[in-house]
Scaffold this active site. Structure first.
Site, mmCIF file in Angstrom:
data_model
loop_
_atom_site.group_PDB
_atom_site.id
_atom_site.type_symbol
_atom_site.label_atom_id
_atom_site.label_comp_id
_atom_site.label_asym_id
_atom_site.label_seq_id
_atom_site.Cartn_x
_atom_site.Cartn_y
_atom_site.Cartn_z
ATOM 1 N N CYS A 178 12.754 -26.496 51.073
ATOM 2 C CA CYS A 178 11.616 -27.414 51.199
ATOM 3 C C CYS A 178 10.737 -27.432 49.955
ATOM 4 O O CYS A 178 9.818 -28.245 49.847
ATOM 5 C CB CYS A 178 10.800 -27.045 52.428
ATOM 6 S SG CYS A 178 11.831 -26.751 53.870
ATOM 7 N N HIS A 232 3.970 -28.944 51.859
ATOM 8 C CA HIS A 232 5.184 -29.243 52.630
ATOM 9 C C HIS A 232 4.801 -29.395 54.107
ATOM 10 O O HIS A 232 4.169 -28.514 54.687
ATOM 11 C CB HIS A 232 6.185 -28.099 52.439
ATOM 12 C CG HIS A 232 7.300 -28.104 53.422
ATOM 13 N ND1 HIS A 232 8.009 -29.246 53.725
ATOM 14 C CD2 HIS A 232 7.836 -27.110 54.180
ATOM 15 C CE1 HIS A 232 8.931 -28.951 54.624
ATOM 16 N NE2 HIS A 232 8.845 -27.671 54.919
ATOM 17 N N ASN A 238 9.894 -32.186 60.348
ATOM 18 C CA ASN A 238 10.064 -31.456 59.097
ATOM 19 C C ASN A 238 11.333 -31.974 58.427
ATOM 20 O O ASN A 238 12.436 -31.713 58.888
ATOM 21 C CB ASN A 238 10.176 -29.957 59.401
ATOM 22 C CG ASN A 238 10.403 -29.120 58.155
ATOM 23 O OD1 ASN A 238 10.704 -29.647 57.087
ATOM 24 N ND2 ASN A 238 10.275 -27.809 58.299
#
Ligand code: ACO
Length: 317
Positions: A105, A242, A272
């Site tokens: 990520c 993130h 996500n």
């Protein structure tokens, strides 16, 4: 910037029919309401191509003379060839370097920082940085602890030299390899020591450890980065961490004493999406008229590894 998300929406109510969970639990623990799921025949490179095509449309730019492509992904179509090399072919770019980045990520911000280095060193002039993921293909939809979290999406940015409008101010990247066991894709073990991590290729995580690592990394690294750059938190117009989970961001902002109103978050409607959460959050910020020319933004990616990359930029578009 250009982004793309697949058409199919998987809501929390849909998930209630698949595993023992509830809309209320998911929203309260993660801030996620729904996520997008790629079609069976739609892969990471397909999403990436569409994100770049939207970038071309949004800004009337050309990518024909791009001389390097960096793609961050944890879910490449196949381990070989790279997604970046497929983009070169499918976008009709004549001649360029290409590289996939494996930094989970944190990969999109890592890619921006690498692109900045390649451009400012003079090695390259015009670089496509893409974050693209089809996490639904490596998610166990029988595991309620992970399947509620992830979604599919892509984002692309074009980084090119402009001596009159410097965008990159300062950056920092860190790695805590010892924490790799807390978040990984199984089934890809190449050494005897790793065989205990082998499995069906899905994402496995120790949610609580990931939570703690994410918060502690941001709380430790962000003040350092700002101090090195001669900035303070008050100088930031937008913080774009993130978008894994709203509670991680709330916990970090609480400890940093940073106002949540200045946070851009994409997981509410996209889940996500790993490498794609930050470009998707930026796109939302643009569409909602939040980000303005001249704004100072802090992008902060963190993820499996445990890796982290933050960059302080001026929004010159
Ligand atoms: N629905 C309902 N109940 C659930 C669900 C679910 N989907 N998942 C777990 N539970 C239950 C557990 O079984 C447990 O029940 P028990 O008390 O009877 O044993 C209870 O809820 C609490 O479980 P915890 O795991 O302690 O829940 P927690 O509050 O830690 O929330 C979560 C879990 C959301 C995964 C949290 O740990 C988290 O946010 N971690 C960060 C992980 C993350 O965001 N990962 C993304 C990838 S990493 C990255 O992008 C950097």
């Amino acid at each position: 910037m250009g982004t793309y998300v697949p058409d199919r929406i998987l809501s929390n109510h849909d998930l209630e029919k698949m595993v023992d969970t509830s809309d209320e639990w998911i929203i309260q623990r993660t801030g996620i309401k729904e996520r997008r799921i790629a079609a069976d025949d739609q892969f990471t490179s397909d999403l990436a191509v569409l994100a770049v095509k939207n970038l071309i449309k949004n800004y009337s730019v050309s990518v024909e003379d791009v001389d390097f492509i960096l793609v961050s992904t944890t879910t490449p179509d196949t381990p070989l060839p790279s997604v970046a090399s497929q983009l070169q072919h499918r976008l009709g770019i004549q001649s360029c370097g290409s590289l996939d980045i494996s930094a989970a990520c944190a990969g999109f911000v890592m890619g921006l920082n690498l692109a900045n280095g390649l451009v400012t060193s003079g090695l390259h002039r015009k670089i496509l940085v893409v974050g693209s993921e089809t996490l639904s293909k490596v998610t166990d939809f029988k595991d309620r602890t992970t399947c509620i979290l992830f979604g599919d999406g892509a984002g692309a940015a074009l980084v090119e030299r402009d001596d009159n409008h410097a965008s990159f101010i300062h950056s920092v990247s860190t790695t805590e390899g010892r924490a790799g066991v807390h978040l990984y894709r199984s089934g890809l073990a190449n050494t005897l020591e790793q065989t205990e991590l082998a499995g069906a290729g899905n994402i496995i995580q120790n949610g609580r450890e990931v939570f703690k690592l994410a918060v502690s990394t941001m709380v430790r690294e962000i003040p350092k980065l700002l101090e090195q750059a001669g900035f303070s938190q008050a100088d930031l117009d937008w913080f774009v961490p993130h978008s894994a989970n709203i509670r991680i961001i709330e916990a970090a902002c609480d400890r940093l004493k940073f106002p949540m109103e200045k946070v851009l978050f994409s997981a509410e409607y996209f889940g996500n999406t790993s490498s794609a959460t930050i470009p998707l959050a930026l796109q939302l910020g643009i569409e909602q008229g939040k980000i303005k020319t001249g704004d100072t933004l802090l992008l902060s990616g963190f993820g499996g590894g445990f890796v982290h990359s933050s960059t302080l930029i001026r929004w010159n578009i």
